[in-house]
Motif scaffolding. Structure first.
Motif, PDB file in Angstrom:
ATOM      1  N   PHE A 162       0.833  -1.205   0.000  1.00 34.57           N
ATOM      2  CA  PHE A 162       0.000   0.000   0.000  1.00 34.57           C
ATOM      3  C   PHE A 162       0.869   1.257   0.000  1.00 34.57           C
ATOM      4  O   PHE A 162       0.593   2.208  -0.736  1.00 34.57           O
ATOM      5  CB  PHE A 162      -0.912   0.031   1.231  1.00 34.57           C
ATOM      6  N   SER A 163       1.901   1.269   0.826  1.00 24.41           N
ATOM      7  CA  SER A 163       2.703   2.481   1.019  1.00 24.41           C
ATOM      8  C   SER A 163       3.511   2.874  -0.202  1.00 24.41           C
ATOM      9  O   SER A 163       3.956   4.020  -0.313  1.00 24.41           O
ATOM     10  CB  SER A 163       3.647   2.306   2.215  1.00 24.41           C
ATOM     11  N   THR A 164       3.721   1.936  -1.126  1.00 24.74           N
ATOM     12  CA  THR A 164       4.494   2.236  -2.336  1.00 24.74           C
ATOM     13  C   THR A 164       3.633   2.249  -3.590  1.00 24.74           C
ATOM     14  O   THR A 164       4.156   2.307  -4.699  1.00 24.74           O
ATOM     15  CB  THR A 164       5.631   1.218  -2.514  1.00 24.74           C
ATOM     16  N   ALA A 165       2.302   2.175  -3.433  1.00 28.39           N
ATOM     17  CA  ALA A 165       1.368   2.208  -4.570  1.00 28.39           C
ATOM     18  C   ALA A 165       1.539   1.005  -5.495  1.00 28.39           C
ATOM     19  O   ALA A 165       1.456   1.126  -6.716  1.00 28.39           O
ATOM     20  CB  ALA A 165       1.501   3.510  -5.361  1.00 28.39           C
ATOM     21  N   LYS A 208      -2.598   6.679   2.541  1.00 28.33           N
ATOM     22  CA  LYS A 208      -2.789   5.479   1.719  1.00 28.33           C
ATOM     23  C   LYS A 208      -1.520   5.125   0.959  1.00 28.33           C
ATOM     24  O   LYS A 208      -1.226   3.948   0.744  1.00 28.33           O
ATOM     25  CB  LYS A 208      -3.968   5.685   0.761  1.00 28.33           C
ATOM     26  N   VAL A 209      -0.782   6.129   0.515  1.00 28.76           N
ATOM     27  CA  VAL A 209       0.537   5.915  -0.105  1.00 28.76           C
ATOM     28  C   VAL A 209       1.500   6.808   0.660  1.00 28.76           C
ATOM     29  O   VAL A 209       1.698   7.965   0.316  1.00 28.76           O
ATOM     30  CB  VAL A 209       0.538   6.269  -1.607  1.00 28.76           C
ATOM     31  N   HIS A 426       7.605   4.375  -9.953  1.00 32.74           N
ATOM     32  CA  HIS A 426       7.111   3.493  -8.887  1.00 32.74           C
ATOM     33  C   HIS A 426       7.970   3.778  -7.663  1.00 32.74           C
ATOM     34  O   HIS A 426       9.202   3.736  -7.715  1.00 32.74           O
ATOM     35  CB  HIS A 426       7.260   2.039  -9.318  1.00 32.74           C
ATOM     36  N   TRP A 427       7.316   4.074  -6.529  1.00 30.99           N
ATOM     37  CA  TRP A 427       8.047   4.491  -5.329  1.00 30.99           C
ATOM     38  C   TRP A 427       8.996   3.411  -4.818  1.00 30.99           C
ATOM     39  O   TRP A 427      10.008   3.733  -4.186  1.00 30.99           O
ATOM     40  CB  TRP A 427       7.063   4.867  -4.223  1.00 30.99           C
ATOM     41  N   GLY A 428       8.695   2.148  -5.072  1.00 30.01           N
ATOM     42  CA  GLY A 428       9.527   1.083  -4.540  1.00 30.01           C
ATOM     43  C   GLY A 428      10.573   0.578  -5.502  1.00 30.01           C
ATOM     44  O   GLY A 428      11.248  -0.407  -5.200  1.00 30.01           O
ATOM     45  N   LYS A 429      10.731   1.251  -6.647  1.00 28.60           N
ATOM     46  CA  LYS A 429      11.676   0.760  -7.648  1.00 28.60           C
ATOM     47  C   LYS A 429      12.690   1.842  -7.996  1.00 28.60           C
ATOM     48  O   LYS A 429      12.514   3.010  -7.667  1.00 28.60           O
ATOM     49  CB  LYS A 429      10.910   0.255  -8.868  1.00 28.60           C
ATOM     50  N   HIS A 430      13.754   1.453  -8.649  1.00 29.06           N
ATOM     51  CA  HIS A 430      14.854   2.375  -8.905  1.00 29.06           C
ATOM     52  C   HIS A 430      14.384   3.622  -9.659  1.00 29.06           C
ATOM     53  O   HIS A 430      13.676   3.526 -10.666  1.00 29.06           O
ATOM     54  CB  HIS A 430      15.941   1.677  -9.729  1.00 29.06           C
ATOM     55  N   HIS A 431      14.775   4.787  -9.160  1.00 30.20           N
ATOM     56  CA  HIS A 431      14.537   6.052  -9.850  1.00 30.20           C
ATOM     57  C   HIS A 431      15.469   7.096  -9.244  1.00 30.20           C
ATOM     58  O   HIS A 431      16.108   6.856  -8.207  1.00 30.20           O
ATOM     59  CB  HIS A 431      13.072   6.485  -9.726  1.00 30.20           C
ATOM     60  N   SER A 432      15.545   8.258  -9.892  1.00 29.12           N
ATOM     61  CA  SER A 432      16.441   9.309  -9.392  1.00 29.12           C
ATOM     62  C   SER A 432      15.700  10.631  -9.191  1.00 29.12           C
ATOM     63  O   SER A 432      16.316  11.698  -9.226  1.00 29.12           O
ATOM     64  CB  SER A 432      17.603   9.513 -10.370  1.00 29.12           C
ATOM     65  N   GLN A 433      14.391  10.575  -8.955  1.00 27.64           N
ATOM     66  CA  GLN A 433      13.607  11.796  -8.793  1.00 27.64           C
ATOM     67  C   GLN A 433      13.910  12.490  -7.463  1.00 27.64           C
ATOM     68  O   GLN A 433      14.156  11.836  -6.448  1.00 27.64           O
ATOM     69  CB  GLN A 433      12.118  11.472  -8.869  1.00 27.64           C
ATOM     70  N   THR A 434      13.859  13.814  -7.494  1.00 27.66           N
ATOM     71  CA  THR A 434      14.089  14.628  -6.296  1.00 27.66           C
ATOM     72  C   THR A 434      12.852  15.489  -6.032  1.00 27.66           C
ATOM     73  O   THR A 434      11.883  15.476  -6.804  1.00 27.66           O
ATOM     74  CB  THR A 434      15.307  15.540  -6.474  1.00 27.66           C
ATOM     75  N   ARG A 435      12.904  16.242  -4.935  1.00 32.09           N
ATOM     76  CA  ARG A 435      11.755  17.071  -4.544  1.00 32.09           C
ATOM     77  C   ARG A 435      11.319  17.983  -5.688  1.00 32.09           C
ATOM     78  O   ARG A 435      10.116  18.116  -5.962  1.00 32.09           O
ATOM     79  CB  ARG A 435      12.099  17.911  -3.317  1.00 32.09           C
ATOM     80  N   GLU A 436      12.266  18.619  -6.371  1.00 35.33           N
ATOM     81  CA  GLU A 436      11.916  19.547  -7.442  1.00 35.33           C
ATOM     82  C   GLU A 436      11.144  18.838  -8.556  1.00 35.33           C
ATOM     83  O   GLU A 436      10.177  19.383  -9.108  1.00 35.33           O
ATOM     84  CB  GLU A 436      13.178  20.201  -8.018  1.00 35.33           C
TER      85      GLU A 436
END
Length: 476
Positions: A162-165, A208-209, A426-436
């Motif tokens: 649930f927490s990672t959608a 929920k997420v 996907h929140w639980g998988k590899h990515h390089s996104q930042t706050r901006e």
């Protein structure tokens, strides 16, 4: 899907005998090692008095000072209240991103598991947050109920999924967190909050997420539906046919997804539809493992010559319908994954999805070392603040690499394509996104950040990865 080592060898023998093989290239490729330099299957060495933790794929590790598994909600609350250091909850370790690592405390809520209650009038069931998905689905089946959908990996906990959608596939079906009716949240001061849409709409939409950033969830109440059976049909066919018909198939079937086998021109199309009457049951098989071994051998022996590799694959792979079975939904929608890998998955607006898929396939086919199938799924929208599906239907594109092989090219070659087409990671998988980046992608990202800070002003639930996501200063 039935490509075995033997099939690859037989098909390869026939075609290589008829083709002029540049011996130097063949020998050079055959001596190539595909294992990345930093790969190790071993847990990190922990200093004296500390613990050792590693996720499923080995991409994330930590040596926390404490590893705690509370036996009750009261014990969980006391642990959180009295802890002076950082805390990160862990699920089953299936997240590839850095959500869990902590040098303070890692919390395992696995003892808070199982079906606690079921209301036959409303169809709502309450589970401990540490319940594994397949356990929850099985216990629901025992009372004639089911989740509307399931993801393909069912070793995840409810809290982690649930927490990672986490999601399954189905153009009219939402991700798993959309089944939540209520949850209990242990916040940074140890208090337990019971949250529903009516009692606290903002915290409900955020929780929920939650990425485990708001606190530790101890239990969920979820909406269920009557148990149902499905018929699954798997078809092997040229990828161009699947791409041309993908949107129509997604609209025509309850569940539709497809896998593309890099370098082969072949896709496995999977549909599930509601089924009445007798069921066939599943036939015990190791076809998935055998297929991956066959595809790996094809890469290892013939990856140096893409034309030959493709011809051999098309000779060795089956064509047409390869499976037609019926069974309970939890048996057909959910699997385990014994072969480990690393993964990047982005959720693309449906209107941009096919163009992104075509670009990803073209680039994947140009990589002679790629062999692990890529997956494409479909999901309906929901309203959770950090849901990647908030705001419209999405196509999800997932790329994979064997657990011991390089995956740095995910970021340099493929993530730019995902981002170009408006993809959310996907929140639980590899990515390089930042706050901006995330503030642009998510209209409610700032609202979530402010709520997180109000619930956890000292950053008790932060770690380096979450600090990057929320633009917070992190001091261990």
């Amino acid at each position: 899907m039935g490509v075995s080592r033997r099939n690859v060898i037989l098909a390869g023998a026939g075609l290589t005998a008829a083709a002029a093989i540049p011996a130097v290239q063949h020998v050079a490729w055959g001596s190539k090692s595909f294992v990345r330099d930093d790969y190790t299957p071993d847990f990190p060495d922990a200093p004296a008095g500390e613990e050792s933790w590693m996720n499923w794929s080995g991409a994330q590790s930590a040596t926390p000072k404490q590893f705690q598994s509370p036996a009750s909600e009261a014990e969980l609350s006391e642990l959180v209240r009295t802890s002076a250091g950082r805390i990160r909850p862990r699920g089953s370790g299936h997240s590839f991103s850095g959500l869990v690592p902590s040098e303070g405390m890692i919390l395992d809520v696995g003892q808070l598991s199982g079906l606690k209650s079921y209301d036959d009038t409303t169809g709502r069931a309450t589970f401990g947050a540490g319940t594994v998905l397949f356990q929850a689905a099985s216990q629901l089946n025992d009372v004639g109920r089911a989740f509307p959908n399931l993801p393909d990996i069912v070793d995840q906990t409810l809290a982690g999924s649930f927490s990672t959608a986490t999601h399954g596939t189905g153009q009219s079906l939402t991700a798993l967190h959309d089944y939540i009716h209520a949850f209990k949240l242990v916040t940074a001061d140890g208090s337990v909050r019971e949250v529903t849409r009516e009692s606290d709409p903002d915290l409900f939409a955020a929780g929920k997420v939650s990425l485990g950033a708001l606190g530790v969830v101890s239990e969920y109440t979820v909406q269920t539906i009557p148990a149902f059976n499905l018929k699954r049909i798997v078809t092997a066919e040229p990828i161009e046919i699947v791409l041309d018909e993908a949107l129509v198939r997604a609209d025509s079937h309850r569940n539709f997804e497809f896998y593309y086998l890099p370098g082969t021109g072949i896709a496995a199309s999977i549909v599930n539809d509601l089924h009445e009457g007798e069921i066939t049951g599943l036939h015990p098989s190791n076809d998935d493992d055998e297929m991956l071994e066959g595809l790996k051998q094809l890469r290892d022996q013939f990856g140096w010559w893409p034309w030959l590799r493709k011809r051999i694959a098309q000779s060795a792979l089956p064509s047409g319908e390869v499976e037609n079975v019926s069974d309970a939904s939890l048996q057909l929608l959910a699997t385990t994954r014994p072969i480990k890998f690393n993964e990047m998955e982005y959720h693309i607006p449906r209107e941009n999805g096919l163009e992104a898929v075509r670009q990803i396939i073209a680039k994947m086919d140009r990589r002679k070392d790629a062999f692990f199938p890529m997956e494409v799924r479909f999901t309906a929208p929901d309203d959770a603040w950090l849901s990647p599906f908030n705001g419209g239907p999405r196509m999800s594109i997932a790329i994979h690499a064997a657990v011991d092989e390089p995956y740095d090219y995910f970021f340099s070659e493929f993530e730019p394509i995902f981002r170009e087409h408006g993809g959310r990671p996907h929140w639980g998988k590899h990515h390089s996104q930042t706050r901006e980046d995330l503030e642009v992608l998510y209209p409610d990202f700032s609202n979530f950040s402010e709520l997180r800070r109000s619930l956890d002003p000292t950053g008790k639930f932060l770690n380096p990865h979450l600090a990057d996501l929320f633009g917070e200063t992190f001091r261990a």
